[in-house]
Design an enzyme around this catalytic site. Sequence first.
Site, PDB file in Angstrom:
ATOM      1  N   GLY A  11     -45.235  52.347  -0.701  1.00  0.00           N
ATOM      2  CA  GLY A  11     -44.660  52.601  -2.025  1.00  0.00           C
ATOM      3  C   GLY A  11     -43.316  53.280  -1.858  1.00  0.00           C
ATOM      4  O   GLY A  11     -43.243  54.451  -1.488  1.00  0.00           O
ATOM      5  N   GLY A  13     -40.900  54.031  -4.126  1.00  0.00           N
ATOM      6  CA  GLY A  13     -40.346  54.295  -5.454  1.00  0.00           C
ATOM      7  C   GLY A  13     -39.687  55.654  -5.553  1.00  0.00           C
ATOM      8  O   GLY A  13     -39.167  56.183  -4.565  1.00  0.00           O
ATOM      9  N   GLY A  16     -42.015  57.979  -3.173  1.00  0.00           N
ATOM     10  CA  GLY A  16     -42.084  57.611  -1.760  1.00  0.00           C
ATOM     11  C   GLY A  16     -40.729  57.700  -1.068  1.00  0.00           C
ATOM     12  O   GLY A  16     -40.624  58.296   0.023  1.00  0.00           O
ATOM     13  N   PRO A  92     -50.249  53.445 -13.121  1.00  0.00           N
ATOM     14  CA  PRO A  92     -49.949  53.493 -14.558  1.00  0.00           C
ATOM     15  C   PRO A  92     -51.210  53.583 -15.416  1.00  0.00           C
ATOM     16  O   PRO A  92     -52.325  53.496 -14.902  1.00  0.00           O
ATOM     17  CB  PRO A  92     -49.241  52.146 -14.803  1.00  0.00           C
ATOM     18  CG  PRO A  92     -49.772  51.242 -13.740  1.00  0.00           C
ATOM     19  CD  PRO A  92     -50.063  52.106 -12.549  1.00  0.00           C
ATOM     20  N   THR A 131     -50.258  60.312  -8.091  1.00  0.00           N
ATOM     21  CA  THR A 131     -51.088  61.146  -8.967  1.00  0.00           C
ATOM     22  C   THR A 131     -52.331  60.351  -9.347  1.00  0.00           C
ATOM     23  O   THR A 131     -52.221  59.233  -9.856  1.00  0.00           O
ATOM     24  CB  THR A 131     -50.295  61.523 -10.230  1.00  0.00           C
ATOM     25  OG1 THR A 131     -49.092  62.168  -9.804  1.00  0.00           O
ATOM     26  CG2 THR A 131     -51.083  62.427 -11.142  1.00  0.00           C
ATOM     27  N   CYS A 275     -44.551  60.116 -16.206  1.00  0.00           N
ATOM     28  CA  CYS A 275     -45.814  60.779 -15.840  1.00  0.00           C
ATOM     29  C   CYS A 275     -46.493  61.618 -16.912  1.00  0.00           C
ATOM     30  O   CYS A 275     -47.716  61.601 -17.000  1.00  0.00           O
ATOM     31  CB  CYS A 275     -45.604  61.599 -14.579  1.00  0.00           C
ATOM     32  SG  CYS A 275     -45.277  60.529 -13.163  1.00  0.00           S
ATOM     33  N   LYS A 278     -48.779  59.545 -19.228  1.00  0.00           N
ATOM     34  CA  LYS A 278     -49.877  58.864 -18.521  1.00  0.00           C
ATOM     35  C   LYS A 278     -50.856  59.864 -17.911  1.00  0.00           C
ATOM     36  O   LYS A 278     -52.063  59.656 -17.924  1.00  0.00           O
ATOM     37  CB  LYS A 278     -49.315  57.898 -17.480  1.00  0.00           C
ATOM     38  CG  LYS A 278     -49.321  58.390 -16.066  1.00  0.00           C
ATOM     39  CD  LYS A 278     -48.954  57.307 -15.088  1.00  0.00           C
ATOM     40  CE  LYS A 278     -48.358  57.857 -13.807  1.00  0.00           C
ATOM     41  NZ  LYS A 278     -49.142  58.830 -13.089  1.00  0.00           N
TER      42      LYS A 278
END
Length: 457
Positions: A11, A13, A16, A92, A131, A275, A278
Site C-alpha cells: 500500500g 498511499g 505507506g 474504506p 486503521t 478517516c 469512516k
Amino acid sequence: MMFSKRIACIGAGYVGGPTMAVIAMKCPQYKVTVVDISEARIKAWQTDNLPIFEPGLLDVVKAARGRNLFFSTDIDAAIRESEVIFVSVNTPTKTFGEGAGKAADLQYWEKVAREIVRESRSPKIVVEKSTLPVKTAQTMENILNANDRKIHFEVISNPEFLAEGTAVQDLLEPDRVLIGSHETESGLRARQEIVDIYAKWVPRDRILTSNVWSAELSKLVANAFLAQRISSINSISALCEKTDANILEVARAVGMDSRIGNRFLNASVGFGGSCFRKDILNLVYICESYGLHEVAQYWESVLEMNEFQETRFVRAMIREMFNTIVGKRIALFGFAFKANTSDTRESPAIYIAKKLSREQARVVISDPKALDNARIDLAELEGITYQEDPYQAAVGAHAVAIMTEWDLYRTLEWEKIFDVMEKPAFLFDGRNIVDHERLFKIGFNVYPLGRPPLKHF
Ligand code: NAD
Ligand code: UGA
C-alpha cells in the site's frame, strides 16, 4: 550492500509512502520496499512528481530512494524477501451488504493476507498499519496461520497517527508510536523488533507498547476524540451566532484551561478527510454489534453535528444572498479538506459545491493544489469551472466562500478582489482566517463562523 533487515510495505498511499520514506531515511541499514497494485502510483513515487503533495516529503524520499528505499509493483517478491511486512492498504466504509454505510470494508486487507500466506516461505511479522476494527488481528491470524507449510505469522498492530499536511513532521517527531502485540513469547519478540525500528529516531519513552486489541481500539478512539472536539466547537459556533458571543473568544477562554487544551478548537465549515467519518462509523458499528446502542448513538452524534455544520453554512449563504443564488457566480476558495494537502477526500467543499450547484449557482473552484482532485469529485456536475488564481476566480462573483485554511488566503489583496466582484459583495469565511473588520471596511458583507455578521445593509 548487506541489509540487516528487509521491510516491505503493501500500500503506497498517504500512509505507506511517507511512513516508509521516513523509516528508510532514518534506518539506512534496512531495505525498505513499498509495493502497490497501482502501477501509476508506483511510477509516480519513482519520479520527483510524487503521487501526493506533502510538505518536505520529496526531500525525505530523495534521501533514501535507490539507496535503501524502493518502490515496486512486484508484491510477491517483496513479500518473499522481507521479514517484516507493513500493510497500509485502504480500509474504506463498506458500501454493500451487512454493515453497509458503517462497517469497515476489509476485502483489500484480506486479499493481502492471503497473498502473504501464498508467497511466504519463512516466518514473517505482519504489521497492521491501516486503521482496522478492534479484533481484526484475530481474523488475520486465522487466515495467515491456516497454512500447510507450518510457517508462523505474528500480527502486530502499529496504527498510524500522522495528519496530512504535516505528515513528515508528525513522523519525524511523533507524540507517540503505538505498538500492540500478543503477550506471548513470540508476540513479545515481534513487538521488540518493531520497537527497535522506531527507536532509531523516536525517544524510547514515546514508544508505547500494549496488547494488540488496545492498540487497534486506541486508533479509532483517538480519531473519534479529535473529531468530537471539532463537532463540540462547531456546535457552539451555531449558538454564538444566535447570542452575539464570539467563537474565537470562547475557544480561547475554554482552551486555556490546561485540562482542556487549546488545539483542535477551530470552528470550521466541518471536518473532512478520509478517516474521521469512516473511523467513527466503524466505531459506531462495533458498538452496535456488541449491543452498546447508547455508546453507538453518542459517537454517531459527532457525525450528525458535522453534517449540521455543513448544511447550515450553505443555508446561510442562500438566505443572506436574498434567498436565491440562481445564475450567481460563487467562488469557493479552497477545495482540499485542509491546508497543505491536495487531498479532497470527504472535503466539506464537495458537499457545499454540490449544494450550490443544485441551487443553480455558477460555481467556480479555486485551490492551489487540489484542482485535479476537485475535477474528479465534481465530474457529475455540469457548469462548474476551475480557476487556480483566486483573483481570476473572483471576477464577476457575487460571493467568495473560504473552504480551506490555505495561508495564501490570509494575505490576498482583498481590495483587488472586491473591485472585480459583483455588488453587493459577500464573503463567507468557513475557516475564520481573514481579518473580518478589514474586509468589512473594504466593502464586503462578511459572514464569519460563530461571530455576528458585518453587513452594510
Ligand atoms: P490510500 O488509498 O492513499 O492508499 C492505499 C493504497 O493501497 C492504494 O494505493 C491502493 O492501490 C493500495 N492497495 C489496495 N489494495 C492493495 C493490494 N491488494 N495490494 C497492494 N496494494 C493495494 O489510503 P491511505 O490514506 O494511505 O490510508 C491507508 C490506511 O491508513 C487506512 O486504513 C487509513 O484509515 C489509515 N490512515 C490514514 C491516514 C491518512 O492521513 N490518510 C492516517 C492514519 C491512518
Ligand atoms: C486525522 C488525525 O489528526 C490524525 O491523527 C490521524 O492519523 C488521521 O486523521 C487519520 O487517521 O487519517 P487528518 O484527517 O489528516 O488527520 O487531518 P486533521 O488535521 O485531523 O484534520 C481533519 C479535518 O478536521 C480537516 O478537515 C480540518 O480542517 C478539520 N479541523 C481540524 C477543524 O475543522 N478544526 C480544527 O480545529 C482542526
